[in-house]
Design a protein around this motif. Structure first.
Motif, short mmCIF file in Angstrom:
data_model
loop_
_atom_site.label_atom_id
_atom_site.label_comp_id
_atom_site.label_asym_id
_atom_site.label_seq_id
_atom_site.Cartn_x
_atom_site.Cartn_y
_atom_site.Cartn_z
N ALA A 179 -61.96 -0.58 -80.78
CA ALA A 179 -61.70 0.69 -81.44
C ALA A 179 -61.43 1.77 -80.42
CB ALA A 179 -62.89 1.09 -82.32
N SER A 199 -61.72 6.14 -79.71
CA SER A 199 -62.81 7.10 -79.89
C SER A 199 -62.64 7.95 -81.14
CB SER A 199 -62.90 8.02 -78.68
OG SER A 199 -61.79 8.89 -78.65
N ASN A 200 -61.44 8.00 -81.69
CA ASN A 200 -61.12 8.81 -82.87
C ASN A 200 -61.30 10.31 -82.62
OD1 ASN A 200 -60.40 6.60 -84.41
ND2 ASN A 200 -62.47 6.31 -85.19
N LYS A 201 -61.29 10.71 -81.37
CA LYS A 201 -61.37 12.13 -81.03
C LYS A 201 -60.01 12.58 -80.54
CE LYS A 201 -66.25 12.00 -80.00
NZ LYS A 201 -67.27 11.98 -78.98
N ASN A 210 -60.40 18.04 -79.01
CA ASN A 210 -61.83 17.93 -79.30
C ASN A 210 -62.63 18.27 -78.03
OD1 ASN A 210 -64.47 16.48 -79.32
ND2 ASN A 210 -63.82 15.97 -81.41
N TYR A 252 -64.39 15.26 -76.40
CA TYR A 252 -63.43 14.38 -75.75
C TYR A 252 -62.97 14.97 -74.42
CZ TYR A 252 -59.09 11.83 -74.94
OH TYR A 252 -58.09 11.08 -74.37
N GLY A 291 -56.22 2.79 -77.37
CA GLY A 291 -56.52 2.76 -78.80
C GLY A 291 -57.46 1.62 -79.17
#
Length: 187
Positions: free
Chosen positions: A80, A82-84, A88, A91, A123
Motif C-alpha cells: 500500500a 501512505s494515502n497522504k 499533507n 507527509y 504506490g
C-alpha cells in the motif's frame, strides 16, 4: 419465462467455465514461461535465497545502495501507499526527514540533486527498482565506505541498468537487490 431463464442459465455456466477455469489456466500457463516459473524471481547467493527481485527490500547501511522508502516497511503482505497527499503536513515532515537523513549519509550531495524516489515511497510500498540517477548519486558514499573506485561502482550500476521495455515503454531501472548482491561479490 422458460425462454428467458434457460439462456440465462446456459450463459452463466459458459461464463463460469470461461472466467473461473479457462482464463486462470491460460494465465498460469503464461506465468510458467516467466522467470521463476510464476513463483517470482528468486535471488540466490551461495545456494541461499536472499530475496525476490520483484519485491523491494530495505537497505539502509552506508555500504549498500539504499532502496526506495516503503510506506508499509517492505511488508509484501500489506502492499500500500501512505494515502497522504503532497500538501499533507505529516507527509511533508516524513519526506523532509528522509531528505535530511540522506544528506547526512551523502554529505557531498545537494538537496536539489536528490532524485524523488529516494525520499518518497512508491504506490505499492514495494518498488524494487531505482532510476540509474538514484543509484549513481549514492556511488561516492559507497566508494568511500568500501574503498572501491567510484568508476568501478558506476560501471556496476551501468551493468545492472535495465532499459525500457522494448526500448520504448517506461524508464531505465536498476534492481537494488541484484545490484547489492553484485556489490558484495566485488570483494
Amino acid at each position: 419465462m422458460k425462454t428467458h431463464i434457460s439462456p440465462a442459465i446456459r450463459l452463466t455456466l459458459v461464463m463460469l467455465v470461461l472466467v473461473a477455469v479457462i482464463y486462470p489456466l491460460v494465465v498460469l500457463g503464461i506465468a510458467k514461461l516467466a522467470p521463476g516459473g510464476g513463483s517470482g524471481e528468486k535471488v540466490v547467493v551461495n545456494g541461499k535465497v536472499v530475496g525476490y527481485a520483484l519485491i523491494g527490500q530495505k537497505f539502509t547501511e552506508d555500504r549498500y545502495f539504499n532502496s526506495r522508502p516503503s510506506a508499509v516497511e517492505y511488508n509484501a503482505a500489506g502492499s500500500a501507499g501512505s494515502n497522504k497527499g503532497p500538501s499533507n503536513p505529516d507527509y511533508l515532515k516524513v519526506v523532509q526527514a528522509r531528505i535530511d537523513t540522506f544528506m547526512v549519509h551523502n554529505p557531498g550531495v545537494q538537496k536539489v540533486d536528490i532524485p524523488a524516489e529516494l525520499v518518497t515511497a512508491s504506490g505499492s510500498g514495494l518498488d524494487p527498482d531505482l532510476s540509474p540517477a538514484a543509484a549513481n548519486i549514492q556511488v561516492a558514499r559507497i566508494a568511500k565506505v568500501r574503498g572501491i573506485a567510484a568508476e568501478r561502482l558506476n560501471q556496476l550500476v551501468a551493468e545492472h541498468t535495465k532499459g525500457p521495455l522494448l526500448g520504448l515503454f517506461g524508464p531505465s531501472t536498476v534492481n537494488v537487490l541484484k545490484l547489492n548482491v553484485a556489490l558484495d561479490a566485488l570483494k
